[in-house]
Design an enzyme around this catalytic site. Structure first.
Site: not given
Length: 733
Positions: A125, A162, A165
């Site tokens: 993804g 993301e 992260h």
């Protein structure tokens, strides 16, 4: 092994005008008439898995922002020129993510630039490579003409994941791959909280739990089971699993539930202070939470990371008339591994009288957090009335299966009066599951059961305190996978699929008139846009269409086609198409043909077209799918297209995938064989669909075992695929 990087890229100016790598752009220029260069510096130490380099012919959009804490950042999104106009929502989601992480976690971005690159052939993804996130286009491209509300929601969630992260995965990373949930479990929790703060919190929680139950619970119960921190692996790609991600997030959520937001944030701040720039273990995170709160997360609680299997918790309750005390008892068992082992399980409860009045606990609150820290536990509540009903597991406070015997009337009280949104949803799901049990075991009781459900559904529809989105969730039947989960192996798949169709039709019949009125009361929003409110309205309209499409009547089929023609956004169009997709007739064919012509130049939309046909449950489904895999529009090498057709069929068309003649198994196995040597990661992931067969009859298990053994003989088989096959075979007869 952490290191800083300085990267120089040289390329042909025409074929690769865009050059990107991690960190900040230091200098760029020309080498000669045909070639150019750029140099990038990433000052933050990172492991090699976070390195990235992109070179190609891409268009970009950019925004220069100043964050709430005063940080100036240059944001850029790159993709193919034809789709660059579809990146607005992704950019807005990125800005929201940056703002949220500063305000909720006090974490700021640490570079001058943040780049996102979206390409259609990316296997995963997305990937959090430092300062240069790589995305599949599915999680970046969206506008109301081509993307559904679900697509918009997923894009915001994955963009956030993301970006988050950057601290939980990049600045503080994993010492080794066994610690994968250190970054993924924590970051999934963070993106879930982001979605909850951006949307309707209880609705988001229900969606998270549904995902856990649909994917992770079966994983925990089958041959692919493993602890959140695995003890061994042949290919690490195979451990990017629901257990590491979703169950890992539930462990973090339990920490948050036990110590609360303030102490959790104190623990996060301590984690960053101690371990910024390091590669650490899960123990270090648990220690920070322990030191910040005083709660022992390194002791009994840590068993959650090392124990595989889903705990089962059995609740019982009793009332002492003389003492006026209400007692709630609980016993736990982890069947998969060690029946004697215990886990620390947080349980949030409230107590309701039959007229909906809440019981006030001694501290003045209307809910209590209980900790089950042994195999059995009991809690006594004084000054209680005799008609109290326990409302258990508010917000689903632990990743467990749990049971408490409720009378039908008690479940109705919870649906109508419980303050916790998840508890309301759970009670309604249990009402539906009783219908399935009756259909399978007590068919004579089914009519009376459906009558009660019809009354409860009417009450939900009439309740003005419920949002449209919640009504859609409360009225939706459990999935076939949910129904399968209620029964021990071997599960009679044919009986369950037949029962599912019976219950669906019976419920649709009972609520046909109120649903028709409700649909008319929620017209299509005039201006197509994505918002929490409008998405909820469309979800309720879609739920009404789902039930009404059960009736194969000319007027309804024509009505569905008219809805398709009148749709002003992709969500409305797909709602109508899914209704038409139930039966094969001219209305369906005409709509599918128009759809494919209208969106022929939009790959992600054509993926929806392939997926629709993979979900069709007619007897001729496989004949049609065999033609589609040879269609010029079916690109075997594109992971999105392969998942849309083959993956959707195996995961969402259980009637045909599990057909007793084995044709569904043979189709999927034959398609996976075609990509074994092309795409090891994708083939290994799709092979997981066969793990569910371990719960079915011996004949189906033997068919699948034979097909998997044949795949093992393919010369080009990868380590990834071999490991998955061997683990599935170990669980089959």
């Amino acid at each position: 092994m952490l290191a800083t990087y300085r990267v120089r890229i040289e390329s042909d100016s025409e074929t690769a005008p865009v050059q990107l790598s991690n960190g900040n752009l230091e200098v760029e220029g020309t080498i000669d008439a045909k070639r150019h260069f750029s140099e990038w510096t990433d000052p933050h130490p990172k492991p090699t898995y976070l390195f990235a380099l992109v070179a190609g012919d891409l268009e970009q959009v950019n925004r220069r922002i100043t964050t709430p804490l005063g940080k100036k950042i240059d944001l850029r999104i790159y993709t193919e020129a034809a789709f660059i106009k579809q990146t607005d929502f992704a950019m807005q989601s990125l800005i929201e993510s940056i703002k949220w992480d500063e305000e909720r976690f006090n974490l700021s971005y640490d570079l001058e630039r943040f780049n996102i690159v979206a390409v259609s052939d990316f296997n995963m993804g997305a990937m959090e490579n430092k300062g240069l996130n790589i995305f599949n286009t599915r999680y970046v491209l969206a506008d109301t003409e081509t993307a559904t509300d679900e697509d918009f929601h997923s894009i915001r969630s994955v963009i956030g994941h993301e970006y988050f992260h950057n601290w939980t995965g990049n600045r503080i990373t994993c010492r080794d791959w066994f610690q994968l949930s250190l970054k993924e479990g924590l970051t999934v929790f963070r993106d879930q909280e982001f979605s909850a703060d951006m949307g309707e919190r209880s609705i988001e929680r229900i969606a998270d739990v549904n995902c856990l139950r649909r994917v992770q619970f079966p994983e925990d119960a089958g041959p692919m089971a493993h602890p959140v921190r695995p003890t061994s692996y042949a290919a690490i790609d195979n451990f990017y699993t629901a257990t590491v991600y979703e169950k890992g997030a539930e462990i973090i959520r339990m920490m948050h539930t036990i110590i609360g937001e303030e102490l959790f944030q104190k623990g996060m701040a301590l984690y960053v202070e101690r371990h910024d720039g390091q590669a650490v273990r899960i123990e270090e995170f648990a220690q920070c939470m322990q030191d910040a709160s005083g709660f022992d997360f390194r002791g009994l609680f840590f068993n959650w990371y090392t124990t595989s299997g889903t705990p089962h918790v059995q609740f019982t309750s009793s009332y002492n008339q003389r003492e006026r005390t209400f007692t709630l008892s609980a016993g736990q068992q982890v069947k998969k591994v060690n029946p004697e082992s215990a886990l620390l399980i947080p349980i949030r409860i409230s107590l309701l009288s039959r007229n909906g009045r809440e019981y006030k606990f001694e501290d003045g609150s209307f809910s209590q957090l209980l900790l089950l820290d042994n195999r059995r536990g009991s809690w006594v509540f004084e000054h209680a009335d005799s008609d109290l009903i326990p409302v258990i597991m508010h917000g689903f406070t632990a990743p467990v299966r749990y049971e408490h015997h409720y009378e039908d009337e008690e479940l109705a009280v919870i649906v109508n009066h419980a303050k916790d949104g998840f508890a309301r949803y759970e009670a309604m799901q249990r009402c539906f599951l009783r219908l399935f049990e009756q259909s399978l075991k007590q068919p004579k009781a089914l009519v009376e059961g459906a009558k009660k459900i019809g009354k409860l559904c009417q009450e939900i529809i009439d309740n003005t305190q419920r949002s449209a989105q919640e009504k859609a969730l409360l009225l939706a039947l459990p999935s076939i996978n949910d129904v399968m989960g209620q029964f021990d192996a071997p599960v009679d798949m044919d009986a369950i699929t037949n029962a599912y169709e019976r219950v669906l039709r019976l419920v649709a019949l009972k609520i046909r008139l109120p649903l028709t009125r409700e649909f008319k009361a929620h017209p299509q929003p005039e201006q197509p846009r994505y918002s929490v409110k409008d998405a909820g309205e469309r979800a309720l309209r879609g739920l009404c269409i789902h039930y009404l499409s059960v009736f194969n009547e000319p007027k309804i089929r024509q009505w569905l086609f008219e809805l398709y023609e009148q749709a002003n956004c992709m969500t409305e169009r797909m709602n109508a198409l899914q209704g038409l997709n139930r039966y094969h007739d001219d209305w369906r064919s005409q709509a599918l043909d128009e759809f494919s012509q209208r969106f022929a130049d939009y790959p992600l939309v054509m993926d929806k077209w392939f997926a629709l046909q993979a979900r069709y449950e007619g007897e001729d489904t496989l004949t049609h799918l065999e033609k589609l895999v040879n269609d010029a529009r079916f690109d075997l090498t594109n992971p999105n297209r392969f998942r849309a057709l083959v993956g959707t069929f195996a995961q969402q068309n259980l009637l045909r995938f599990h057909h007793q003649d084995g044709s569904g198994y043979r189709f999927v196995a034959s398609q996976i064989r075609r990509i074994l040597g092309i795409n090891p990661q994708l083939s290994a992931r799709l092979l997981n669909v066969f793990a569910s067969v371990a719960k079915l009859d011996e004949a189906r298990q033997q068919m699948v075992a034979q097909l998997l053994r044949e795949l093992l003989t393919v010369e080009s088989i990868s380590v990834d695929a071999r490991e998955v096959i061997e683990r599935i075979l170990s669980g089959l007869k």
